[in-house]
Scaffold this active site. Structure first.
Site, short mmCIF file in Angstrom:
data_model
loop_
_atom_site.label_atom_id
_atom_site.label_comp_id
_atom_site.label_asym_id
_atom_site.label_seq_id
_atom_site.Cartn_x
_atom_site.Cartn_y
_atom_site.Cartn_z
N ARG A 1 13.58 -5.18 15.01
CA ARG A 1 14.53 -5.04 13.89
C ARG A 1 13.90 -4.23 12.77
O ARG A 1 12.77 -4.51 12.36
CB ARG A 1 14.96 -6.41 13.39
CG ARG A 1 15.75 -6.39 12.09
CD ARG A 1 16.26 -7.77 11.75
NE ARG A 1 17.41 -8.11 12.57
CZ ARG A 1 17.78 -9.36 12.86
NH1 ARG A 1 17.03 -10.38 12.44
NH2 ARG A 1 18.84 -9.58 13.60
N ASN B 1 14.18 -2.40 6.66
CA ASN B 1 14.71 -1.50 5.63
C ASN B 1 14.61 -0.08 6.19
O ASN B 1 13.52 0.50 6.21
CB ASN B 1 13.92 -1.63 4.33
CG ASN B 1 14.49 -0.78 3.20
OD1 ASN B 1 14.98 0.32 3.41
ND2 ASN B 1 14.41 -1.29 1.98
N ILE C 1 0.83 -1.20 0.00
CA ILE C 1 0.00 0.00 0.00
C ILE C 1 0.87 1.26 0.00
O ILE C 1 0.47 2.31 0.51
CB ILE C 1 -0.97 0.01 1.19
CG1 ILE C 1 -0.23 -0.17 2.52
CG2 ILE C 1 -2.01 -1.08 1.03
CD1 ILE C 1 -1.12 -0.06 3.75
N LYS D 1 15.33 2.79 5.09
CA LYS D 1 14.86 3.84 4.18
C LYS D 1 13.34 3.83 4.06
O LYS D 1 12.68 4.86 4.20
CB LYS D 1 15.51 3.67 2.80
CG LYS D 1 15.08 4.73 1.79
CD LYS D 1 15.80 4.57 0.45
CE LYS D 1 17.22 5.03 0.57
NZ LYS D 1 17.89 5.11 -0.77
N GLU E 1 2.16 2.58 11.68
CA GLU E 1 1.16 3.29 12.48
C GLU E 1 1.77 3.91 13.73
O GLU E 1 1.28 4.92 14.23
CB GLU E 1 0.02 2.34 12.83
CG GLU E 1 -0.71 1.85 11.60
CD GLU E 1 -1.89 0.95 11.92
OE1 GLU E 1 -1.81 0.17 12.89
OE2 GLU E 1 -2.90 1.03 11.21
#
Length: 733
Positions: A617, A620, A470, A622, A694
């Site tokens: 963890r 990613n 999404i 970025k 969220e």
């Protein structure tokens, strides 16, 4: 794969690819405009017609008569679907109101017809020729007026009125007390891409290309609504232009596209116009919240109570704005209550961080107000009431809880020591300046997720799962997981998502998608590694995968050779044991905001923002940072401008487009910084990850409100914090 003991060292811990700030592999498609979103898929099926939805012009009542004759003579007309000719329709598990209304009307803009024509313009023109006479009946559209007619309501399976200790006795006797009310308005998801679908029948089998976050849920609800076997329904949703929870469930676009295609006997595409997105689909319900906190003079909470009222259609559910209060701070005597009033407004349902987002907008103002009463720094007050166990179930520890570290790290990075504790004292020219802080919590939800992994004769690994993307980076983190597990570079991984013919995943919602879907891929890759080792006669426990090869002892074989011409395939799912019951799994954040408030106009400018997150963890950094700064931006909107204005006479949201429903733009958002604490959570999954999408929203609104108070000395408890709520209290310019 059953996950019922904490994760130990595994191939993911190599962190050769997982944990790296890899560019989004779907980025080039999106930036070049070639990503195939639902409405744009002209090539998937020929001879597509267009459907246009007619929404009810009343909020409550019934259709007295409907005249279709003029519309049926319009140029390009093909078919009209109404409740009279659609056949018997069921209702899905996740829909409160019927997706095709009539003769009874349950809410404004409830779909009452779909007009199908050769072109979009012809369908729209013909839809305007449908004549409907209504019998309007009175409805309840005002939460404040309906508040006293509430019923107890449990949210997310929790009891409606849990209590610990004796709140009723402890609060009145607390040396320091706070008793305050806060309100949050109705919010719209306001995602860029509208709800859109293309439907095509082949015999009695239906294929729908749609924009949907939860493929498996929607397949089931569409089949149930149409009264056909779910095996006859296929959903395809490879790219989604934003959802925020508004696309978790079956909505009118998909159902009406299917009905229109059946009526017109050709494929039909439907997109909801922007006004129907506000009133026809779901929204975040408004809340009225009362918070009471009692504490000792040294700042230890002895009693905490949080009550929340929200409204929904009959059969709907509450906005569970008290759930974070059950977990965030210690306190021996506790009371939370979720209360539901019946309203005849459009359906309320999940929107990004449902419950915590509006709940923290109130709780974290209350914590600042209480800190001021105590003469404590707001961070120190929060630290003194930290807990490492579930405060309502002391026998259950948190798997990881670094809230204090979030607050301390953020205070140092943000320069909190430069904040003036006396509000309204700092000026920068015409601007009154101030800093605010808020803590946030969002739970880590565990759900089964499956994947299929193929290894072909070229050494290419293909992952198939019905997981959706999404805009969150699912393609990329799934590719990183498979590459790490199989020891291949990213360019040797192909990821296929969003198709109900693939294994059922966790789907995208509740920030559970990343951890669970990658854990499902992990499980499938473990099976594929075993298949490779078995075929080569290796001991799977000794086999080392790397550089496109598998090695055991003195023997090394390429994955391409191991796969052979026929290739290898494995499928598995992650299934969770009792760790979720033994440990409370949550993610934590501290938000810091600096604002300037114009002394003459009351205009608020966000100057800088910082979020410090503890969320397991980070798969990613970025794409995770992108998720957090997007959530921070959304929090600014909720604090300063977002509000669906309710016409309390007619029962609809007046500002139902992006001109009237204001959201932040680039000029509203300055520098944003995100820090991820070094954390792995072996209780969570083999990935040792959680979610952040969220979490980044949780607490932002209160941090903005607290910063405005620090700048001006004006305490606003009713969101959004617009100019009119500040002007009367500002000092002379």
């Amino acid at each position: 794969m059953r996950f019922d003991t904490p994760a130990t060292t595994n191939p993911i811990d190599q962190l050769k690819i997982v944990g790296k700030p890899v560019d989004r592999i779907d980025g080039p498609l999106k930036t070049t405009g070639t990503a195939p979103y639902a409405y744009e898929r002209h090539d998937v099926v020929p001879n597509q017609a267009y459907g246009y939805v007619v929404g009810s012009a009343i909020a409550k009542g019934r259709i007295a008569s409907i005249d279709l004759s003029t519309a049926q003579r319009a140029p390009g007309f093909l078919a009209i679907v109404t409740a009279d000719n659609a056949g018997r329709l069921g209702r899905g598990r996740f829909n409160t109101a019927r997706l095709l209304g009539g003769p009874d009307i349950e809410h404004y803009h409830q779909a009452i017809a779909l007009v199908v024509a050769e072109t979009f313009e012809q369908a729209r023109a013909a839809a305007q020729l449908v004549r409907v006479d209504y019998v309007r009946t009175d409805g309840m559209f005002d939460l404040a007026a309906a508040k006293d007619s509430w019923t107890p309501a449990a949210g997310l399976g929790a009891p409606a009125d849990p209590g610990v200790g004796d709140f009723a006795g402890a609060f009145p006797t607390a040396p320091i007390q706070l008793d305050a009310a806060y309100t949050t308005p109705d919010h719209s998801h306001a995602m860029m891409e509208p709800h859109a679908s293309i439907a095509a029948w082949e015999g009695d089998s239906l294929t729908v290309w749609t924009s949907n976050q939860m493929i498996n849920w929607t397949v089931g609800d569409l089949a149930q609504t149409l009264g056909i076997a779910r095996e006859k329904v296929r959903l395809i949703s490879p790219f989604i232009g934003g959802g925020f929870g508004g696309k978790l469930f079956l909505r009118a676009d998909a159902l009406l596209a299917a009905l229109g295609a059946r009526a017109a006997r050709r494929p039909v595409k439907v997109a909801l116009p922007r006004p129907l997105m506000a009133n026809n689909t779901t929204h975040r319900p408004a809340t009225i919240q009362r918070i009471r906190i009692g504490a000792t003079r040294d700042g230890k909470i002895t009693a905490i109570g949080h009550e929340s009222w929200s409204g929904d259609l009959p059969g709907g559910g509450p906005e569970n704005a008290v759930q974070q209060t059950r977990l965030l701070y210690a306190g021996a005597n506790r009371m939370t209550a979720t209360r539901l009033a019946i309203l005849d407004l459009p359906e309320g349902n999940a929107m990004r961080a449902p419950g915590e987002a509006p709940g923290l907008m109130a709780l974290e103002i209350a914590m600042d107000e209480m800190a001021e009463k105590l003469g404590l720094d707001p961070i120190e007050f929060r630290v003194r009431n930290d807990t490492q166990v579930d405060p309502e179930n002391p026998g259950r520890p948190f798997s990881q809880r670094q809230l204090i570290e979030c607050l301390r790290t953020g205070a140092e990075r943000f320069g909190w020591n430069k904040r003036n504790a006396q509000p309204g004292r700092l000026r920068d020219g015409r601007w009154l300046t101030g800093m605010g802080v808020a803590a946030g919590l969002r739970n880590n939800l565990l759900t089964t997720s499956a994947a299929r992994v193929r290894l072909d004769h070229r050494g290419v690994v293909t992952v198939e799962t019905d997981m959706t993307d999404i805009g969150t980076g699912s393609y990329t983190i799934i590719a990183q997981t498979a590459a790490e597990m199989m020891g291949v570079p990213l360019d040797k991984v192909v990821v296929r998502l969003g198709d109900s013919s693939f294994p059922v995943s966790a789907g995208s919602g509740g920030q559970w998608g990343a951890n669970n879907s990658t854990a499902g891929v992990y499980a499938a890759c473990v099976k594929l590694r075993e298949a490779v080792a078995q075929k080569l006669g290796f001991n799977s426990a000794d086999a080392v995968f790397g550089d496109g090869q598998v090695r055991s002892g003195n023997r090394t074989v390429s994955l391409a050779e191991a796969a052979g011409e026929s290739g290898l395939v494995a499928e598995d799912a992650i299934e969770y044991g009792d760790l979720g019951k033994q440990y409370q799994q949550s993610t934590f954040v501290a938000h810091f905001v600096e604002v300037g408030v114009d002394v003459a106009t009351g205009e608020t400018h966000i100057r800088r923002m910082l979020a410090v997150c503890a969320a397991g963890r980070i798969l990613n950094p970025k794409s995770a940072r992108s998720q957090v700064i997007g959530a921070m931006t959304m929090g600014v909107g909720a604090a300063l401008m977002e509000q669906l204005a309710v016409d309390k006479r007619r029962g609809f949201f007046v500002n139902h487009d992006l001109a009237g429903y204001e959201v932040p733009v680039h000029a509203d958002i300055p520098h944003q910084e995100v820090i991820f604490l070094d954390e792995t959570d072996p209780i969570s999954s083999p990935m040792k990850a959680k979610g952040v999408g969220e979490l980044g929203l949780c607490g932002v609104g209160a941090a903005v409100a607290n910063a405005i108070y620090n700048a001006t000395g004006i305490r606003v408890r009713d969101y959004p914090i617009t100019l009119d709520k500040l002007l009367a209290g500002l000092p002379e310019a």
